[in-house]
Design a protein around this motif. Sequence first.
Motif, PDB file in Angstrom:
ATOM      1  N   TYR A   1     -14.129   9.306   5.991  1.00 39.14           N
ATOM      2  CA  TYR A   1     -14.091   8.557   7.245  1.00 39.14           C
ATOM      3  C   TYR A   1     -12.707   8.673   7.910  1.00 39.14           C
ATOM      4  CZ  TYR A   1     -13.964   4.414  10.272  1.00 39.14           C
ATOM      5  OH  TYR A   1     -13.799   3.566  11.332  1.00 39.14           O
ATOM      6  N   TYR A   2     -11.654   8.437   7.117  1.00 42.78           N
ATOM      7  CA  TYR A   2     -10.305   8.480   7.697  1.00 42.78           C
ATOM      8  C   TYR A   2      -9.856   9.897   8.020  1.00 42.78           C
ATOM      9  CZ  TYR A   2      -9.374   3.527   7.072  1.00 42.78           C
ATOM     10  OH  TYR A   2      -9.406   2.169   7.191  1.00 42.78           O
ATOM     11  N   ARG A   3     -10.159  10.843   7.135  1.00 42.48           N
ATOM     12  CA  ARG A   3      -9.693  12.214   7.371  1.00 42.48           C
ATOM     13  C   ARG A   3     -10.382  12.827   8.588  1.00 42.48           C
ATOM     14  NH1 ARG A   3      -5.307  13.179   6.730  1.00 42.48           N
ATOM     15  NH2 ARG A   3      -5.759  15.381   7.040  1.00 42.48           N
TER      16      ARG A   3
ATOM     17  N   HIS B   1       0.694   1.266  -3.819  1.00 44.23           N
ATOM     18  CA  HIS B   1      -0.555   1.417  -4.577  1.00 44.23           C
ATOM     19  C   HIS B   1      -1.645   0.616  -3.866  1.00 44.23           C
ATOM     20  CE1 HIS B   1      -2.841   0.155  -8.460  1.00 44.23           C
ATOM     21  NE2 HIS B   1      -3.346   1.269  -7.976  1.00 44.23           N
ATOM     22  N   CYS B   2      -2.822   1.236  -3.667  1.00 47.74           N
ATOM     23  CA  CYS B   2      -3.837   0.558  -2.860  1.00 47.74           C
ATOM     24  C   CYS B   2      -4.932  -0.123  -3.682  1.00 47.74           C
ATOM     25  CB  CYS B   2      -4.434   1.513  -1.842  1.00 47.74           C
ATOM     26  SG  CYS B   2      -5.001   3.063  -2.535  1.00 47.74           S
ATOM     27  N   ALA B   3      -4.769  -0.199  -4.994  1.00 48.82           N
ATOM     28  CA  ALA B   3      -5.730  -0.963  -5.799  1.00 48.82           C
ATOM     29  C   ALA B   3      -4.958  -1.997  -6.621  1.00 48.82           C
ATOM     30  CB  ALA B   3      -6.520  -0.018  -6.700  1.00 48.82           C
TER      31      ALA B   3
ATOM     32  N   CYS C   1      -1.101   7.989   0.542  1.00 47.84           N
ATOM     33  CA  CYS C   1      -2.426   7.695   1.100  1.00 47.84           C
ATOM     34  C   CYS C   1      -2.995   8.974   1.718  1.00 47.84           C
ATOM     35  CB  CYS C   1      -2.262   6.604   2.160  1.00 47.84           C
ATOM     36  SG  CYS C   1      -3.721   6.306   3.157  1.00 47.84           S
ATOM     37  N   ILE C   2      -4.313   9.048   1.798  1.00 49.29           N
ATOM     38  CA  ILE C   2      -4.959  10.223   2.420  1.00 49.29           C
ATOM     39  C   ILE C   2      -4.742  10.258   3.931  1.00 49.29           C
ATOM     40  CG2 ILE C   2      -6.791  10.489   0.681  1.00 49.29           C
ATOM     41  CD1 ILE C   2      -7.842   8.855   3.766  1.00 49.29           C
ATOM     42  N   ASP C   3      -4.394   9.100   4.516  1.00 49.85           N
ATOM     43  CA  ASP C   3      -4.334   8.990   5.974  1.00 49.85           C
ATOM     44  C   ASP C   3      -2.892   9.125   6.469  1.00 49.85           C
ATOM     45  OD1 ASP C   3      -5.419   8.554   8.483  1.00 49.85           O
ATOM     46  OD2 ASP C   3      -5.175   6.381   8.382  1.00 49.85           O
TER      47      ASP C   3
ATOM     48  N   ASN D   1       0.840  -1.202   0.000  1.00 49.51           N
ATOM     49  CA  ASN D   1       0.000   0.000   0.000  1.00 49.51           C
ATOM     50  C   ASN D   1       0.878   1.255   0.000  1.00 49.51           C
ATOM     51  OD1 ASN D   1      -2.585  -0.993  -0.012  1.00 49.51           O
ATOM     52  ND2 ASN D   1      -3.176   0.055   1.871  1.00 49.51           N
ATOM     53  N   PRO D   2       0.271   2.391  -0.252  1.00 47.64           N
ATOM     54  CA  PRO D   2       1.031   3.645  -0.201  1.00 47.64           C
ATOM     55  C   PRO D   2       1.323   4.091   1.225  1.00 47.64           C
ATOM     56  CG  PRO D   2      -1.290   4.091  -0.628  1.00 47.64           C
ATOM     57  CD  PRO D   2      -1.133   2.589  -0.648  1.00 47.64           C
ATOM     58  N   TYR D   3       2.362   4.915   1.409  1.00 48.90           N
ATOM     59  CA  TYR D   3       2.413   5.771   2.606  1.00 48.90           C
ATOM     60  C   TYR D   3       2.434   7.198   2.071  1.00 48.90           C
ATOM     61  CZ  TYR D   3       7.649   5.729   2.675  1.00 48.90           C
ATOM     62  OH  TYR D   3       8.974   5.834   2.386  1.00 48.90           O
TER      63      TYR D   3
ATOM     64  N   PRO E   1     -16.455   8.266   0.416  1.00 50.87           N
ATOM     65  CA  PRO E   1     -16.803   8.152   1.837  1.00 50.87           C
ATOM     66  C   PRO E   1     -15.661   7.579   2.675  1.00 50.87           C
ATOM     67  CG  PRO E   1     -18.634   7.391   0.481  1.00 50.87           C
ATOM     68  CD  PRO E   1     -17.480   7.643  -0.447  1.00 50.87           C
ATOM     69  N   LYS E   2     -14.847   6.711   2.067  1.00 52.62           N
ATOM     70  CA  LYS E   2     -13.717   6.141   2.811  1.00 52.62           C
ATOM     71  C   LYS E   2     -12.721   7.236   3.181  1.00 52.62           C
ATOM     72  CE  LYS E   2     -10.171   2.586   2.752  1.00 52.62           C
ATOM     73  NZ  LYS E   2      -9.559   1.431   2.100  1.00 52.62           N
ATOM     74  N   CYS E   3     -12.452   8.122   2.236  1.00 55.16           N
ATOM     75  CA  CYS E   3     -11.541   9.244   2.494  1.00 55.16           C
ATOM     76  C   CYS E   3     -12.102  10.104   3.627  1.00 55.16           C
ATOM     77  CB  CYS E   3     -11.373  10.075   1.216  1.00 55.16           C
ATOM     78  SG  CYS E   3     -10.490  11.621   1.454  1.00 55.16           S
TER      79      CYS E   3
ATOM     80  N   SER F   1      -4.015  -7.960   1.985  1.00 53.72           N
ATOM     81  CA  SER F   1      -4.624  -7.052   2.952  1.00 53.72           C
ATOM     82  C   SER F   1      -4.974  -5.787   2.176  1.00 53.72           C
ATOM     83  CB  SER F   1      -3.691  -6.752   4.121  1.00 53.72           C
ATOM     84  OG  SER F   1      -2.428  -6.361   3.674  1.00 53.72           O
ATOM     85  N   GLU F   2      -5.596  -4.825   2.842  1.00 51.59           N
ATOM     86  CA  GLU F   2      -6.176  -3.588   2.284  1.00 51.59           C
ATOM     87  C   GLU F   2      -7.664  -3.868   2.025  1.00 51.59           C
ATOM     88  OE1 GLU F   2      -5.976  -0.347   1.950  1.00 51.59           O
ATOM     89  OE2 GLU F   2      -7.854  -0.418   0.877  1.00 51.59           O
ATOM     90  N   SER F   3      -8.488  -3.169   2.828  1.00 45.51           N
ATOM     91  CA  SER F   3      -9.920  -3.495   2.850  1.00 45.51           C
ATOM     92  C   SER F   3     -10.597  -3.307   1.497  1.00 45.51           C
ATOM     93  CB  SER F   3     -10.620  -2.665   3.920  1.00 45.51           C
ATOM     94  OG  SER F   3     -10.491  -1.293   3.626  1.00 45.51           O
TER      95      SER F   3
ATOM     96  N   LEU G   1      -9.020  13.690  -3.940  1.00 42.60           N
ATOM     97  CA  LEU G   1      -9.550  12.553  -4.697  1.00 42.60           C
ATOM     98  C   LEU G   1      -8.504  11.435  -4.709  1.00 42.60           C
ATOM     99  CD1 LEU G   1     -10.792  14.578  -7.821  1.00 42.60           C
ATOM    100  CD2 LEU G   1     -12.142  13.958  -5.808  1.00 42.60           C
ATOM    101  N   GLY G   2      -8.978  10.208  -4.924  1.00 46.62           N
ATOM    102  CA  GLY G   2      -8.007   9.119  -5.084  1.00 46.62           C
ATOM    103  C   GLY G   2      -7.910   8.183  -3.907  1.00 46.62           C
ATOM    104  N   CYS G   3      -9.036   7.948  -3.253  1.00 43.80           N
ATOM    105  CA  CYS G   3      -9.086   6.971  -2.157  1.00 43.80           C
ATOM    106  C   CYS G   3     -10.213   6.001  -2.481  1.00 43.80           C
ATOM    107  CB  CYS G   3      -9.325   7.678  -0.831  1.00 43.80           C
ATOM    108  SG  CYS G   3      -9.614   6.565   0.567  1.00 43.80           S
ATOM    109  N   PRO G   4      -9.955   4.850  -3.085  1.00 45.30           N
ATOM    110  CA  PRO G   4      -8.682   4.292  -3.549  1.00 45.30           C
ATOM    111  C   PRO G   4      -8.073   5.096  -4.715  1.00 45.30           C
ATOM    112  CG  PRO G   4     -10.441   2.616  -3.544  1.00 45.30           C
ATOM    113  CD  PRO G   4     -11.090   3.930  -3.353  1.00 45.30           C
ATOM    114  N   HIS G   5      -6.797   4.810  -4.972  1.00 45.04           N
ATOM    115  CA  HIS G   5      -6.029   5.549  -5.973  1.00 45.04           C
ATOM    116  C   HIS G   5      -6.754   5.673  -7.310  1.00 45.04           C
ATOM    117  CE1 HIS G   5      -1.711   5.153  -4.146  1.00 45.04           C
ATOM    118  NE2 HIS G   5      -2.474   6.059  -3.563  1.00 45.04           N
TER     119      HIS G   5
HETATM  120 FE1  F3S Z   1      -5.771   3.954  -0.479  1.00 43.19          FE
HETATM  121 FE2  F3S Z   1      -5.250   5.154   1.771  1.00 43.19          FE
HETATM  122 FE3  F3S Z   1      -7.634   5.302   0.754  1.00 43.19          FE
HETATM  123  S1  F3S Z   1      -4.538   3.165   1.173  1.00 43.19           S
HETATM  124  S2  F3S Z   1      -7.894   3.329  -0.239  1.00 43.19           S
HETATM  125  S3  F3S Z   1      -5.762   6.150  -0.158  1.00 43.19           S
HETATM  126  S4  F3S Z   1      -7.171   5.070   2.918  1.00 43.19           S
END
Ligand code: F3S
Length: 405
Positions: free
Chosen positions: A378-380, A114-116, A355-357, A75-77, A374-376, A133-135, A294-298
């Motif tokens: 949630y984490y932000r 890369h998260c996808a 990653c956004i997080d 995954n990204p950092y 919505p995932k972005c 891993s990676e939900s 934008l870009g969560c997932p990438h």
């Molecule tokens: Fe990717 Fe981070 Fe979102 S790993 S899916 S940018 S929480």
Amino acid sequence: MFLTDEEKRILNGEEGAGKQKAMEMIYALGLTFNAEKLLPIKRAHVALSGQEGDTYWCELLVKGGATCAVPPTTNPYWDTAYLTKYFDVTKEEMELADRTGDAYRKIGAKLSYHCAPGVYSNVPFYGEHVAFSESSATPYVNGALGARSNRESSISALAAAVVGKTPYYGYHIDENRYGEFLIEVDADLKECYDWGILGHCVGKIAGSRIPVLKFKSEVHPGQEDFLYFGAEGATSGALAMYHIVGVTPEAPTIEKAFGGRKVPKAEAVITNKDLKAREDLLTPSTGEINLVMLGCPHYTYTQLLEVERLFAGRHVNNSTAFWILAARDAVNLAEQSHLRQRLELLGVRMVADTCIDEPCWKSFEGHLGVTDSPKCAYYRERRGQPFAIRRLSECVEASIKGRLD
Ligand code: F3S
């Protein structure tokens, strides 16, 4: 649980302390879930997060001399060289980022950041057993591709990569992949954003059960649609496997999706009204904004092109930053084709490996941001930045005005 002589040797520490630790993790997981044996894998994906716990685990294995039998993608950092030109980070944050990169390099990971992975950096084939891993990646490889992965953590996926094996339980077994309940969908899904909202509805109903979706009209989802659907199903619930009748590979018919068992009555019918209600519930915020993210997932290259089309030559407001997180391949392609340069002239920046997080985004915290994910949000929001969720065209319009009405 049956172990071969070689597996027993690893567990006894005869191949080093690092590999022993990884085997202990795999063995404990197998015992917990009553696995009958371990299964060889040729692919893994580790949700490296650049956070202390994950980095500690990787360093511990490296210290014990472990390297990966199956080099996993990661995954990204965050892109420390590029983003520190724009944002301040502390010495500690920088050190953790460096330690993370070093540890994963030493263990022999493929640093794809890369998260996808199922979309392009690590694509398993139908029926292949993997440890991902990676939900958002797990429902993609199980549901859309028909590969077989449990919902791994970064810890267990790295252990599986070191050993080259994963316990045989859960989604690796035919009987555990069949649908558990039926959802009918009578809604118009125009873009991946709509698939994300549908995924959010489905995840809430499903929890960790396997839904079978039956659409009233014909649907032809693309990569981004599957990705958004799974990402949001794993955000509102624990979606890791699903079927769409007539679309996903293990559901050519509704009977096959349920493994030949009796097809149950629909537990829910999701309509346009339900999607709108879910969207309204997610975040109704309006007002001045300081960031579009934008870009969560990438984002894929196709999505980058769509951003340019929606801007139609207009410019991001001076009070707003516009950042897109994308796969390294997509960023390189955008650079080659001058899409990146054209978007930068409009005030849109893109970054790979990120990653956004991550701590690099903290200067935006305390003000309203806008995202299509919505995932972005949630984490932000957990890090102190409120986010409104809107479809891409509305994100673009908000960035031009510098506010969301
Ligand atoms: Fe990717 Fe981070 Fe979102 S790993 S899916 S940018 S929480």
